[in-house]
Write a protein that holds these residues in place. Structure first.
Motif, mmCIF file in Angstrom:
data_model
loop_
_atom_site.group_PDB
_atom_site.id
_atom_site.type_symbol
_atom_site.label_atom_id
_atom_site.label_comp_id
_atom_site.label_asym_id
_atom_site.label_seq_id
_atom_site.Cartn_x
_atom_site.Cartn_y
_atom_site.Cartn_z
ATOM 1 N N MET A 9 -23.443 -4.412 -42.448
ATOM 2 C CA MET A 9 -22.975 -5.869 -43.686
ATOM 3 C C MET A 9 -23.207 -5.536 -45.330
ATOM 4 O O MET A 9 -23.389 -3.826 -45.577
ATOM 5 C CB MET A 9 -24.858 -6.301 -44.451
ATOM 6 N N CYS A 10 -21.978 -5.908 -45.783
ATOM 7 C CA CYS A 10 -22.476 -5.025 -47.148
ATOM 8 C C CYS A 10 -23.661 -5.255 -47.885
ATOM 9 O O CYS A 10 -23.423 -7.154 -48.298
ATOM 10 C CB CYS A 10 -20.569 -5.683 -47.848
ATOM 11 N N PRO A 11 -24.024 -4.788 -48.778
ATOM 12 C CA PRO A 11 -25.246 -5.034 -49.343
ATOM 13 C C PRO A 11 -25.036 -6.283 -50.600
ATOM 14 O O PRO A 11 -25.668 -6.534 -50.804
ATOM 15 C CB PRO A 11 -25.126 -4.395 -49.578
ATOM 16 N N VAL A 12 -23.797 -5.934 -50.841
ATOM 17 C CA VAL A 12 -23.209 -6.828 -52.755
ATOM 18 C C VAL A 12 -23.284 -8.289 -52.129
ATOM 19 O O VAL A 12 -23.320 -9.100 -52.736
ATOM 20 C CB VAL A 12 -22.487 -6.459 -52.869
ATOM 21 N N CYS A 13 -22.769 -8.760 -50.599
ATOM 22 C CA CYS A 13 -21.946 -9.418 -50.669
ATOM 23 C C CYS A 13 -22.420 -10.593 -49.595
ATOM 24 O O CYS A 13 -22.983 -11.764 -49.386
ATOM 25 C CB CYS A 13 -20.587 -9.577 -49.606
ATOM 26 N N GLY A 14 -23.527 -9.870 -48.675
ATOM 27 C CA GLY A 14 -24.355 -9.937 -47.741
ATOM 28 C C GLY A 14 -23.765 -11.100 -46.200
ATOM 29 O O GLY A 14 -24.322 -11.749 -46.007
ATOM 30 N N THR A 15 -22.632 -10.566 -46.606
ATOM 31 C CA THR A 15 -22.181 -10.862 -45.027
ATOM 32 C C THR A 15 -21.834 -9.417 -43.921
ATOM 33 O O THR A 15 -21.710 -8.173 -44.740
ATOM 34 C CB THR A 15 -20.582 -11.463 -45.484
ATOM 35 N N PRO A 16 -21.653 -9.690 -42.986
ATOM 36 C CA PRO A 16 -20.604 -8.854 -41.968
ATOM 37 C C PRO A 16 -19.891 -7.874 -42.782
ATOM 38 O O PRO A 16 -18.775 -8.318 -43.744
ATOM 39 C CB PRO A 16 -20.393 -9.327 -41.131
ATOM 40 N N SER A 18 -17.238 -6.758 -41.517
ATOM 41 C CA SER A 18 -15.777 -7.275 -41.181
ATOM 42 C C SER A 18 -15.013 -8.463 -42.276
ATOM 43 O O SER A 18 -14.329 -8.291 -42.113
ATOM 44 C CB SER A 18 -16.063 -7.912 -39.726
ATOM 45 N N LEU A 19 -15.972 -9.094 -42.458
ATOM 46 C CA LEU A 19 -15.753 -10.857 -43.191
ATOM 47 C C LEU A 19 -15.897 -10.087 -45.267
ATOM 48 O O LEU A 19 -15.077 -10.846 -45.089
ATOM 49 C CB LEU A 19 -16.769 -11.334 -42.829
ATOM 50 N N ALA A 20 -16.684 -8.931 -45.121
ATOM 51 C CA ALA A 20 -16.507 -8.480 -46.609
ATOM 52 C C ALA A 20 -14.780 -7.836 -47.157
ATOM 53 O O ALA A 20 -15.215 -6.485 -46.721
ATOM 54 C CB ALA A 20 -17.592 -7.679 -47.036
ATOM 55 N N THR A 21 -14.362 -9.080 -47.119
ATOM 56 C CA THR A 21 -12.519 -8.090 -47.192
ATOM 57 C C THR A 21 -11.973 -7.651 -48.340
ATOM 58 O O THR A 21 -11.276 -7.154 -48.907
ATOM 59 C CB THR A 21 -11.482 -9.088 -46.624
ATOM 60 N N GLU A 22 -12.917 -7.980 -49.621
ATOM 61 C CA GLU A 22 -12.056 -8.065 -50.599
ATOM 62 C C GLU A 22 -13.171 -7.434 -51.631
ATOM 63 O O GLU A 22 -12.638 -6.765 -53.017
ATOM 64 C CB GLU A 22 -11.430 -9.011 -51.483
ATOM 65 N N GLN A 34 -17.626 -2.263 -52.865
ATOM 66 C CA GLN A 34 -18.541 -1.966 -52.306
ATOM 67 C C GLN A 34 -18.552 -1.703 -50.707
ATOM 68 O O GLN A 34 -18.098 -0.663 -49.979
ATOM 69 C CB GLN A 34 -19.891 -2.637 -52.684
ATOM 70 N N ALA A 35 -17.532 -2.596 -50.458
ATOM 71 C CA ALA A 35 -17.483 -3.803 -48.449
ATOM 72 C C ALA A 35 -16.579 -2.524 -48.607
ATOM 73 O O ALA A 35 -16.253 -1.275 -47.178
ATOM 74 C CB ALA A 35 -16.921 -4.336 -48.303
ATOM 75 N N GLN A 36 -14.994 -2.081 -49.558
ATOM 76 C CA GLN A 36 -14.147 -1.109 -48.730
ATOM 77 C C GLN A 36 -14.994 0.513 -48.886
ATOM 78 O O GLN A 36 -14.280 1.642 -48.492
ATOM 79 C CB GLN A 36 -13.227 -0.917 -50.150
ATOM 80 N N ARG A 37 -15.596 0.794 -50.107
ATOM 81 C CA ARG A 37 -16.132 2.188 -49.714
ATOM 82 C C ARG A 37 -17.015 2.663 -48.397
ATOM 83 O O ARG A 37 -17.397 3.519 -48.430
ATOM 84 C CB ARG A 37 -17.524 1.691 -50.946
#
Length: 89
Positions: A37-44, A46-50, A53-56
């Motif tokens: 999961m992306c800890p900032v978005c709270g989504t998988p 794979s779905l946290a595109t923008e 934190q997900a990019q990092r």
């Protein structure tokens, strides 16, 4: 004789990277993205595109894959970095 020695060294040099790749666990970003999961978005991931934190996280996973880490080793690093909530259920 000299050509034979050069050919043997060249063959050995070509075989070493192949042997190293053969021992490297086969994992991909896509194989891991849907399990964390992306800890900032709270989504998988794979779905946290923008999310930055997900990019990092993706960049970290790519570096670990390049370092021949297995999926479980990568997840362990992510948990150490972001906590248990980084793992998708």
């Amino acid at each position: 004789m000299k050509r034979t020695a050069i050919a043997a060294v060249a063959t050995l040099a070509l075989a070493l990277p192949a042997a190293a790749v053969a021992q490297c666990p086969r994992t991909t970003l896509g194989d891991i993205e849907d399990e964390v999961m992306c800890p900032v978005c709270g989504t998988p991931l794979s779905l946290a595109t923008e999310a930055p934190q997900a990019q990092r996280q993706r960049e970290l996973i790519q570096r670990l894959i390049a370092d021949c880490r297995s999926k479980e080793q990568i997840k362990t690093v992510l948990v150490a970095e972001f906590g248990e909530e980084v793992l998708a259920l």
